[in-house]
Scaffold this motif. Structure first.
Motif, mmCIF file in Angstrom:
data_model
loop_
_atom_site.group_PDB
_atom_site.id
_atom_site.type_symbol
_atom_site.label_atom_id
_atom_site.label_comp_id
_atom_site.label_asym_id
_atom_site.label_seq_id
_atom_site.Cartn_x
_atom_site.Cartn_y
_atom_site.Cartn_z
ATOM 1 N N SER A 49 0.969 -1.491 0.475
ATOM 2 C CA SER A 49 -0.038 0.016 -0.407
ATOM 3 C C SER A 49 1.075 1.434 -0.006
ATOM 4 C CB SER A 49 -0.935 -0.309 1.590
ATOM 5 O OG SER A 49 -0.242 0.283 2.651
ATOM 6 N N ILE A 50 0.179 2.214 -0.224
ATOM 7 C CA ILE A 50 1.492 3.908 -0.777
ATOM 8 C C ILE A 50 1.076 4.445 1.345
ATOM 9 C CG2 ILE A 50 0.314 5.900 -0.809
ATOM 10 C CD1 ILE A 50 -1.345 5.066 -3.100
ATOM 11 N N VAL B 167 -2.177 10.272 3.978
ATOM 12 C CA VAL B 167 -2.681 9.376 3.437
ATOM 13 C C VAL B 167 -4.544 9.904 3.304
ATOM 14 C CG1 VAL B 167 -3.721 7.137 2.106
ATOM 15 C CG2 VAL B 167 -1.385 7.822 3.070
ATOM 16 N N PRO C 283 2.510 13.937 -5.283
ATOM 17 C CA PRO C 283 1.401 13.002 -5.037
ATOM 18 C C PRO C 283 2.202 11.304 -5.292
ATOM 19 C CG PRO C 283 1.063 14.359 -7.386
ATOM 20 C CD PRO C 283 2.082 14.399 -6.440
ATOM 21 N N VAL C 284 1.099 10.874 -4.674
ATOM 22 C CA VAL C 284 1.674 9.718 -4.929
ATOM 23 C C VAL C 284 0.360 8.778 -5.053
ATOM 24 C CG1 VAL C 284 3.161 7.382 -3.536
ATOM 25 C CG2 VAL C 284 3.300 9.421 -2.578
ATOM 26 N N VAL C 285 0.514 7.824 -6.165
ATOM 27 C CA VAL C 285 -0.602 7.531 -6.618
ATOM 28 C C VAL C 285 -0.064 6.059 -6.739
ATOM 29 C CG1 VAL C 285 -2.968 6.722 -8.005
ATOM 30 C CG2 VAL C 285 -1.642 9.378 -7.717
ATOM 31 N N SER C 286 -1.448 4.686 -6.116
ATOM 32 C CA SER C 286 -1.363 3.206 -6.950
ATOM 33 C C SER C 286 -2.393 2.956 -6.804
ATOM 34 C CB SER C 286 -0.259 2.891 -5.617
ATOM 35 O OG SER C 286 -0.562 1.389 -5.664
ATOM 36 N N ASN D 253 -5.968 2.203 -7.160
ATOM 37 C CA ASN D 253 -7.206 3.519 -6.999
ATOM 38 C C ASN D 253 -7.034 4.906 -4.663
ATOM 39 O OD1 ASN D 253 -9.033 2.888 -8.763
ATOM 40 N ND2 ASN D 253 -9.176 0.864 -7.912
ATOM 41 N N GLU D 254 -5.608 4.066 -5.335
ATOM 42 C CA GLU D 254 -4.839 5.256 -3.393
ATOM 43 C C GLU D 254 -4.493 6.009 -4.033
ATOM 44 O OE1 GLU D 254 -3.231 3.851 0.517
ATOM 45 O OE2 GLU D 254 -3.040 2.485 -0.992
ATOM 46 N N THR D 255 -4.209 7.198 -3.159
ATOM 47 C CA THR D 255 -3.979 8.200 -3.343
ATOM 48 C C THR D 255 -3.000 8.780 -2.255
ATOM 49 O OG1 THR D 255 -4.518 9.291 -5.209
ATOM 50 C CG2 THR D 255 -4.060 10.719 -4.545
ATOM 51 N N HIS E 187 0.266 11.736 -0.711
ATOM 52 C CA HIS E 187 0.707 12.676 -0.567
ATOM 53 C C HIS E 187 1.878 12.688 0.113
ATOM 54 C CE1 HIS E 187 -3.304 13.805 -1.926
ATOM 55 N NE2 HIS E 187 -2.050 14.898 -2.872
#
Length: 534
Positions: free
Chosen positions: A98-99, A122, A176-179, A181-183, A185
């Protein structure tokens, strides 16, 4: 045979009072000594320069601090991008699940610099470690717990900005950090307060160093100003030491700068004043000494004059003669007083032969002496013809007075030397009793009358100024007056003045010796001179 040269005549008298400035400006002036003013101006200039340096340095340091802050933020972001690009959890060697996990692992591996804060976000959660990897323990402001600021950064549309906190400005960047559907920062910020404090400390150090430099500059300025003004103080000291009867003090001259030039100028002025003072005193002493005798004679005869026509006529004749003698004395003294003034002698190109012939023609009226010309210089000479004529006629007058009536007085002129060392000489020779060696050494002095003038049976009127005038005219032409004599065999008086011929100029004329001895008929000899001159 004796030869004597003249001594330099005294300079003419000048006013002994200095003109003073009139009006309000004469009373105005700074009461602050010049040394203090010089040191103060140097200190003020140095202080302004150091102030400008400090302000410039502060501005440069603040700009450097902001630049360094942005570089630190970019470095953290680049490290995170590299970490995220690997995508492997170093604790499990497997991809991040996960982020949130990625941010936690990254934050736990960071060590924030002073004034720097790194936090993750998050959703509504704020991620950080209590060890300070993302904390702000070095600033006094706790960004993770400043919910209002965190919400504005998370929800704002700007990816970077400047926030005002309790500890001053904070420059921040949101990545921004996107993986899937998860976002999330990554938020990196840096507080400018600590950096500005560091700059302030540096500027303060420079300030105290500048104060020390100003103190050193003040001391150096004081010493330098004292050294510069030292000749001026010498001028003042010498001026204070000068009295009415002592003008010999002079300012020491050291170096070759403007102040030394001032000292030289001041000393030159004192030389002129001293010479003028001596000339004035000599004039007063000479005048009082020489005028006292005719005044005494006039007064005595007037007191003893009897009340009859014959005695009155004799007394008036004597008074008239004494007054005429006083007039001549005053005229001679005034002439001597003007000798060294500009314009006394005005040299012009003059024909030497014509000059001698003119002198011979004027000498004819002085007495029956034949006046033969034994040698004559032919060429040009740069002299004041009137002054030279005056001097030679004075010599001729003396020769006529102090030689037997049936004798001759000879005249002559010649060039001596060559090139720049050439000289022009005019002489008068008589057949009188001559001048002994001791008398020749002082005969050109003021009020000196030779033994011949003092003999009872041959006494002649005069104040003893004639030869002094001759000497002065010769010296006005940068020349000398001289006498050659053997006791009992007459004397030759003359003046010699420079008459150089410089390179590039034609050689002018020469000397001609005329035939016959001094007893040749004057008319025949004069015809020889004029014919040869033609």
């Amino acid at each position: 045979m004796t030869v004597t040269s003249t001594e330099r005549a005294a300079l003419p008298a000048v006013p002994d009072r200095h003109p003073r400035t009139k009006g309000p400006r004469a009373r105005l002036g700074s009461r602050v000594p010049a040394r203090w003013r010089i040191a103060a101006w140097i200190l003020l200039t140095t202080a302004l320069t150091l102030l400008a340096v400090m302000l410039t340095m502060r501005s440069l340091l603040l700009n450097g601090a902001q630049t360094q802050a942005h570089q630190d933020i970019n470095q953290e972001l680049q490290e995170f991008r590299a970490f995220a690009a690997e995508g492997v959890d170093p604790t499990t060697a497997k991809p991040f699940s996960s982020i949130e996990k990625m941010l936690e692992i990254f934050l736990s591996r960071q060590s924030a610099a002073q004034g720097e804060v790194i936090v993750g976000s998050v959703g509504q959660r704020t991620l950080y470690t209590p060890t300070g990897a993302l904390s702000s323990q070095n600033t006094g402001h706790d960004l993770p717990r400043d919910q209002a600021l965190m919400d504005s950064i998370r929800t704002g549309t700007a990816s970077s900005g400047i926030a005002q906190t309790s500890e001053g400005e904070m420059h921040w960047v949101r990545l921004p950090v996107v993986s899937g559907n998860e976002t999330g920062h990554l938020i990196v910020g840096t507080y400018m307060g600590p950096r500005e404090n560091e700059v302030a400390g540096t500027v303060l150090t420079i300030f105290f160093v500048s104060l020390g430099g100003l103190a050193v500059t003040a001391g150096i300025a004081w010493l330098v100003a004292g050294q510069i003004l030292s000749p001026v103080r010498e001028v003042r000291r010498v001026a204070e030491d000068i009295s009415e009867n002592d003008l010999t003090a002079r300012v020491p001259v050291r170096g070759n700068d403007d102040i030394s030039a001032l000292a030289v100028t001041f000393n030159t002025m004192l030389d002129r004043l001293e010479s003028a003072y001596r000339t004035q005193r000599a004039f007063v002493d000479d005048a009082s000494h020489e005028l006292r005798t005719p005044i005494t004679v006039i007064r005595g005869h007037l007191e003893l004059m009897e009340d009859n026509e014959a005695d009155r006529a004799r007394t008036l004749a004597l008074v008239d003669d004494e007054l005429a003698r006083m007039g001549r004395i005053v005229s001679d003294l005034l002439l001597l007083a003007k000798v060294d003034r500009p314009g006394f002698a005005q040299p012009r190109r003059t024909d030497a032969a014509t000059l001698l012939l003119d002198i011979e023609a004027k000498a004819q009226v002085l007495g029956q002496r034949g006046w033969p010309i034994l040698e004559i210089a032919e060429g040009s000479v740069n002299v004041d013809a009137q002054r030279i004529t005056q001097a030679v006629l004075q010599l001729a007058t003396n020769a006529c007075q102090y030689s037997p009536e049936d004798s001759t007085v000879s005249l002559g002129s010649r060039f001596e030397g060559e090139g720049s060392a050439r000289h022009f000489t005019l002489w008068v020779s008589d057949r009188g009793r001559g001048v002994d060696e001791d008398e020749a050494a002082r005969i050109f002095g003021r009020f000196h009358r030779g033994q011949a003038a003092q003999d009872t049976d041959r006494a002649r009127p005069g104040a003893g100024l004639g030869l002094a005038i001759v000497r002065s005219i010769a010296e006005a032409h940068h020349g000398t007056a001289w006498v050659r004599s053997t006791q009992g065999n007459g004397a030759t008086f003359g003046i010699t003045v420079p008459s150089p011929v410089y390179d590039g100029e034609p050689a002018l004329g020469g000397n001609v010796t005329l035939d016959g001895g001094p007893d040749v008929d004057a008319t025949e000899r004069l015809d020889q001179v004029k014919e040869h001159h033609k």
